[in-house]
Scaffold this motif. Sequence first.
Motif, PDB file in Angstrom:
ATOM      1  N   VAL A 466       2.047  -1.682  -8.047  1.00 30.95           N
ATOM      2  CA  VAL A 466       0.818  -1.362  -7.308  1.00 30.95           C
ATOM      3  C   VAL A 466       1.139  -1.126  -5.835  1.00 30.95           C
ATOM      4  CG1 VAL A 466      -1.395  -2.284  -6.493  1.00 30.95           C
ATOM      5  CG2 VAL A 466      -0.734  -2.553  -8.886  1.00 30.95           C
ATOM      6  N   LEU A 467       1.937  -2.009  -5.239  1.00 29.77           N
ATOM      7  CA  LEU A 467       2.272  -1.841  -3.830  1.00 29.77           C
ATOM      8  C   LEU A 467       3.040  -0.546  -3.604  1.00 29.77           C
ATOM      9  CD1 LEU A 467       2.137  -2.996  -1.013  1.00 29.77           C
ATOM     10  CD2 LEU A 467       4.255  -4.250  -1.458  1.00 29.77           C
ATOM     11  N   GLN A 468       3.939  -0.213  -4.519  1.00 29.66           N
ATOM     12  CA  GLN A 468       4.686   1.041  -4.398  1.00 29.66           C
ATOM     13  C   GLN A 468       3.737   2.231  -4.477  1.00 29.66           C
ATOM     14  OE1 GLN A 468       7.660   1.558  -7.429  1.00 29.66           O
ATOM     15  NE2 GLN A 468       8.706   3.211  -6.351  1.00 29.66           N
ATOM     16  N   ARG A 469       2.769   2.129  -5.369  1.00 30.43           N
ATOM     17  CA  ARG A 469       1.785   3.213  -5.510  1.00 30.43           C
ATOM     18  C   ARG A 469       0.936   3.335  -4.242  1.00 30.43           C
ATOM     19  NH1 ARG A 469       1.456   7.742  -8.549  1.00 30.43           N
ATOM     20  NH2 ARG A 469      -0.557   8.618  -8.062  1.00 30.43           N
ATOM     21  N   PHE A 470       0.504   2.193  -3.728  1.00 35.80           N
ATOM     22  CA  PHE A 470      -0.283   2.187  -2.499  1.00 35.80           C
ATOM     23  C   PHE A 470       0.496   2.831  -1.349  1.00 35.80           C
ATOM     24  CE2 PHE A 470      -3.282  -1.669  -3.408  1.00 35.80           C
ATOM     25  CZ  PHE A 470      -3.967  -0.880  -4.328  1.00 35.80           C
ATOM     26  N   MET A 471       1.780   2.539  -1.272  1.00 39.63           N
ATOM     27  CA  MET A 471       2.593   3.053  -0.171  1.00 39.63           C
ATOM     28  C   MET A 471       2.802   4.559  -0.257  1.00 39.63           C
ATOM     29  SD  MET A 471       3.168   0.460   1.775  1.00 39.63           S
ATOM     30  CE  MET A 471       4.501   0.992   2.854  1.00 39.63           C
ATOM     31  N   LYS A 472       2.683   5.133  -1.456  1.00 40.76           N
ATOM     32  CA  LYS A 472       2.923   6.562  -1.633  1.00 40.76           C
ATOM     33  C   LYS A 472       1.639   7.392  -1.657  1.00 40.76           C
ATOM     34  CE  LYS A 472       7.296   6.187  -4.159  1.00 40.76           C
ATOM     35  NZ  LYS A 472       8.003   6.491  -5.434  1.00 40.76           N
ATOM     36  N   TYR A 473       0.526   6.741  -1.968  1.00 39.95           N
ATOM     37  CA  TYR A 473      -0.740   7.468  -2.112  1.00 39.95           C
ATOM     38  C   TYR A 473      -1.196   8.025  -0.766  1.00 39.95           C
ATOM     39  CZ  TYR A 473      -5.635   8.288  -3.446  1.00 39.95           C
ATOM     40  OH  TYR A 473      -6.862   8.856  -3.684  1.00 39.95           O
ATOM     41  N   SER A 474      -1.885   9.177  -0.783  1.00 42.16           N
ATOM     42  CA  SER A 474      -2.260   9.850   0.470  1.00 42.16           C
ATOM     43  C   SER A 474      -3.489   9.256   1.156  1.00 42.16           C
ATOM     44  CB  SER A 474      -2.512  11.341   0.202  1.00 42.16           C
ATOM     45  OG  SER A 474      -3.569  11.503  -0.731  1.00 42.16           O
ATOM     46  N   TRP A 475      -4.303   8.467   0.446  1.00 44.55           N
ATOM     47  CA  TRP A 475      -5.473   7.785   1.001  1.00 44.55           C
ATOM     48  C   TRP A 475      -6.384   8.704   1.804  1.00 44.55           C
ATOM     49  CZ3 TRP A 475      -6.250   3.588  -1.487  1.00 44.55           C
ATOM     50  CH2 TRP A 475      -5.197   2.776  -1.907  1.00 44.55           C
ATOM     51  N   PRO A 476      -7.013   9.695   1.152  1.00 44.31           N
ATOM     52  CA  PRO A 476      -7.958  10.558   1.883  1.00 44.31           C
ATOM     53  C   PRO A 476      -9.166   9.789   2.422  1.00 44.31           C
ATOM     54  CG  PRO A 476      -8.100  10.947  -0.487  1.00 44.31           C
ATOM     55  CD  PRO A 476      -6.883  10.088  -0.264  1.00 44.31           C
ATOM     56  N   GLY A 477      -9.511   8.674   1.757  1.00 47.59           N
ATOM     57  CA  GLY A 477     -10.634   7.852   2.235  1.00 47.59           C
ATOM     58  C   GLY A 477     -10.202   6.751   3.167  1.00 47.59           C
ATOM     59  N   ASN A 478      -8.899   6.709   3.487  1.00 44.82           N
ATOM     60  CA  ASN A 478      -8.338   5.760   4.443  1.00 44.82           C
ATOM     61  C   ASN A 478      -8.592   4.294   4.062  1.00 44.82           C
ATOM     62  OD1 ASN A 478      -7.058   7.496   6.576  1.00 44.82           O
ATOM     63  ND2 ASN A 478      -9.085   8.427   6.481  1.00 44.82           N
TER      64      ASN A 478
END
Length: 560
Positions: A466-478
């Motif tokens: 999960v943390l790895q995914r969070f670190m790579k995701y682009s987070w358009p909603g910040n």
Amino acid sequence: MTVKILIVDDEVNICFTLGRFLSDEGYDVTTAEDFNTAIERINQIEFDLVFADILLKGRSGIEILKVVTKKDLNCPVVMITGVPTIETASEALRIGAFDYLSKPVLQTGLLKVTKAALRFKRLVDEKERYKINLEAIFSSVKDALISVDKDLNIIETNRAAEKICNLLRKTSRGKSLRSMEFPCSGQCIRALEKTIFFKKSVEYSQVSCSHDKNTGQVVNLTASPLLDRKGNLSGGILAIRDQTRLFRLERDMKMRHKCHNMIGKSEAMQGIFSLVDDLADVKTSVLISGESGTGKELVADALHFKGHVSQKPLVKVNCAALPENLLESELFGHIKGAFSGAFKDRIGRFEYADGGTILLDEVGEISPRMQLRLLRVLQEHEFERVGDSATIKVNVRVVAATNLDLLEEVNNGRFRSDLYYRLKIVEVKLPALRKRREDIPLLVEYFIGFFNEQFDKYIKGVSDDVLQRFMKYSWPGNIRELKHAIEHAFILSKGNVLELNHIPLEVSQGNTSVSNSTTKEELLVALNKVRWNKTKAAKVLNISRQTLYRQMKTYKISNS
């Protein structure tokens, strides 16, 4: 343990009869035929219940009742009388008798009153044990604890409150918290007022809280409502944690991971923390810019509550949420009859904020006419209510927030340049979450703590996947999207670690590009997420529909 009962009556046969009735039920019965013997027995034995005749050879059973009451014994007293009168019964009950029985005393009536009195004693005993346990907890907790009623009158404080707040336990009970003079900003009072009004917990971090015996103190505040099982409010409790040592350590290390409610160790956030500290006590306009969900409102909170006007009002207005005519009335107020529906005078948000701060969120959405009115307030610090000619002077710090490029809006003729430069005396530019990825673990830790308390769970953390995914995701909603993703995972998780299958699909299977995504890509992500429903997409992006349509036109986005 056998229940001990004392019967006091100068008639031997009554003592014998009542004693037999009660002994047959398994009670341990002691009798006394006069006042002195009864008092001697009471001093020797801890009784659970006393039956006393009102007339006792020149003395009165009422006197026995007074002795029990004076000794503060948790022992119900039932009076027995041969000639019951309203006056006698009222006097006994007034002094504290549990009940009274008329002679001749019947077995059924005696046992019924006995059971009721013992049941009452058990409840009082349980309440007393609860009180003792609560006092022990209060005394052992290192945080200052202050409980108040709905009117903010102090019910109880603990020892730590004397050290942290200089609030003496003996002299503070029953006093109104509002009437007491505190050398600090009074943030604790506002926290309790807010939690009692909204019936929700309120938290403030790194609040300056000094007094003569403890200068330079920094604390965290948590105010929580006191609710019964039906949700009825009886008051609130305030927990104050001394964070001075931690605050000084972070300051000395020249690295803070938190500023008010903002979190981050990235270079960008450290710069913002320093800028907020510099601006907190400066009465100048500030423009906060950044994408939706980056925390612009938190910056406004920090600017206000870290400054010397923290005890003054902080008023927030979403400029995009109201049409022009309503926004004008909302900001400046109106007089009765100014327009259809104006049935009485109304104070505007600028007047409410006098002496404090006003946050104009989504300021880039206001009309040219409103821009002109706002410019005058910034220049002259004055305005008129709608429909009125009387000029009102205010002393308000204006903080504006926008997710638009206001300079581009100026160049395109949609925003006044003079207003832009008036608002942008100093600009705080918030970075997108994808540009401060090193802050993601800190934010995850914070939100896990937040939702553990909200959902009454004990989630230890997230899995490595999960943390790895969070670190790579682009987070358009910040940050807002990260918070919602963790909340989503909390709801689905049955264990104590958040796994990949708990987080939303758009995060676990969405865009993992770590490169700088453009506004166009963010718009497309939001639109696809809600199947091109423009209203829902605007909510996801936290922008108005007009802004969404304008950006779609700018980037030539369509679903045709």
